[in-house]
Enzyme design. Structure first.
Site, PDB file in Angstrom:
ATOM      1  N   VAL A  12       1.300  38.428  29.373  1.00  0.00           N
ATOM      2  CA  VAL A  12       1.402  39.723  28.684  1.00  0.00           C
ATOM      3  C   VAL A  12       0.331  39.761  27.590  1.00  0.00           C
ATOM      4  CG1 VAL A  12       2.878  41.271  27.365  1.00  0.00           C
ATOM      5  CG2 VAL A  12       3.881  39.834  29.158  1.00  0.00           C
ATOM      6  N   HIS A  44       2.134  37.179  21.237  1.00  0.00           N
ATOM      7  CA  HIS A  44       3.551  36.855  21.019  1.00  0.00           C
ATOM      8  C   HIS A  44       3.707  35.377  20.737  1.00  0.00           C
ATOM      9  CE1 HIS A  44       2.536  36.893  25.306  1.00  0.00           C
ATOM     10  NE2 HIS A  44       3.392  35.883  25.469  1.00  0.00           N
ATOM     11  N   ASP A  88      13.532  36.136  25.602  1.00  0.00           N
ATOM     12  CA  ASP A  88      12.680  36.141  26.791  1.00  0.00           C
ATOM     13  C   ASP A  88      13.559  36.390  28.020  1.00  0.00           C
ATOM     14  OD1 ASP A  88       9.633  34.762  27.466  1.00  0.00           O
ATOM     15  OD2 ASP A  88      11.052  35.044  29.117  1.00  0.00           O
ATOM     16  N   ASN A 110       0.283  31.546  23.836  1.00  0.00           N
ATOM     17  CA  ASN A 110      -0.643  31.408  24.957  1.00  0.00           C
ATOM     18  C   ASN A 110      -1.774  32.417  24.775  1.00  0.00           C
ATOM     19  OD1 ASN A 110       0.812  29.390  26.352  1.00  0.00           O
ATOM     20  ND2 ASN A 110       2.219  30.933  27.151  1.00  0.00           N
TER      21      ASN A 110
HETATM   22  P1  AMP Z   1       2.994  34.534  28.255  1.00  0.00           P
HETATM   23  O1  AMP Z   1       2.870  33.767  29.539  1.00  0.00           O
HETATM   24  O2  AMP Z   1       2.735  33.706  27.043  1.00  0.00           O
HETATM   25  O3  AMP Z   1       2.190  35.823  28.293  1.00  0.00           O
HETATM   26  O4  AMP Z   1       4.528  34.940  28.138  1.00  0.00           O
HETATM   27  C1  AMP Z   1       5.056  36.165  28.526  1.00  0.00           C
HETATM   28  C2  AMP Z   1       6.555  36.030  28.468  1.00  0.00           C
HETATM   29  O5  AMP Z   1       7.109  37.337  28.449  1.00  0.00           O
HETATM   30  C3  AMP Z   1       7.165  35.304  29.652  1.00  0.00           C
HETATM   31  O6  AMP Z   1       7.895  34.165  29.181  1.00  0.00           O
HETATM   32  C4  AMP Z   1       8.077  36.356  30.302  1.00  0.00           C
HETATM   33  O7  AMP Z   1       9.269  35.804  30.796  1.00  0.00           O
HETATM   34  C5  AMP Z   1       8.321  37.314  29.149  1.00  0.00           C
HETATM   35  N1  AMP Z   1       8.623  38.693  29.497  1.00  0.00           N
HETATM   36  C6  AMP Z   1       7.921  39.508  30.318  1.00  0.00           C
HETATM   37  N2  AMP Z   1       8.482  40.724  30.363  1.00  0.00           N
HETATM   38  C7  AMP Z   1       9.544  40.684  29.525  1.00  0.00           C
HETATM   39  C8  AMP Z   1      10.534  41.645  29.131  1.00  0.00           C
HETATM   40  N3  AMP Z   1      10.541  42.901  29.608  1.00  0.00           N
HETATM   41  N4  AMP Z   1      11.499  41.263  28.252  1.00  0.00           N
HETATM   42  C9  AMP Z   1      11.504  39.995  27.765  1.00  0.00           C
HETATM   43  N5  AMP Z   1      10.601  39.053  28.089  1.00  0.00           N
HETATM   44  C10 AMP Z   1       9.637  39.388  28.962  1.00  0.00           C
END
Ligand code: AMP
Length: 110
Positions: free
Chosen positions: A93, A97, A30, A84
């Site tokens: 996102v 995941h 992350d 989430n």
């Molecule tokens: P969520 O809130 O469950 O959608 O988590 C999305 C996660 O994706 C967050 O912890 C972000 O820090 C992570 N994230 C977003 N963009 C990237 C990226 N390009 N590379 C790695 N992690 C990312």
């Protein structure tokens, strides 16, 4: 180019610190870690919500999470798996995941 940031990582269009992969899932660190170990495990095919995953994809995600835990040295000490889903969970996102979180003692669920 796909709009989804995780699809772009899967397609090698965006850099990521990859940790492991199998046929159906990819794991990478992350970018904004919330724990000493914070790895994301994503299906290689775009799926917005968990119920859209096939049984095989779901199994591939959990198996890869276990590989990540072993590689990161947290398999014995324990780790948390978080998915989430939607606004109240804070999903940012819209590509399913698993968050693999470990390396310190967790407290309550929230
Ligand atoms: P969520 O809130 O469950 O959608 O988590 C999305 C996660 O994706 C967050 O912890 C972000 O820090 C992570 N994230 C977003 N963009 C990237 C990226 N390009 N590379 C790695 N992690 C990312």
């Amino acid at each position: 180019m796909p709009k989804c940031v995780f699809c772009q990582i899967v397609a090698d269009k965006l850099p990521a610190d990859k940790v492991a992969e199998n046929e159906q899932a990819l794991a990478f660190n992350d970018v904004n870690p919330k724990a000493p170990i914070h790895v994301l495990v994503v299906p290689k095919t775009h799926r917005q919500r968990p119920e859209e995953l096939s049984h095989e994809e779901a199994a591939a995600l959990f198996r890869l999470a276990d590989v990540v835990a072993e590689k990161s040295g947290i398999r014995q000490s324990g780790f948390r798996l978080v998915i989430n889903v939607g606004k109240h969970a804070g999903q940012e996102v819209e590509h399913v995941h698993l968050h693999v979180l470990g390396g310190r003692q967790s407290t309550g669920i929230f």
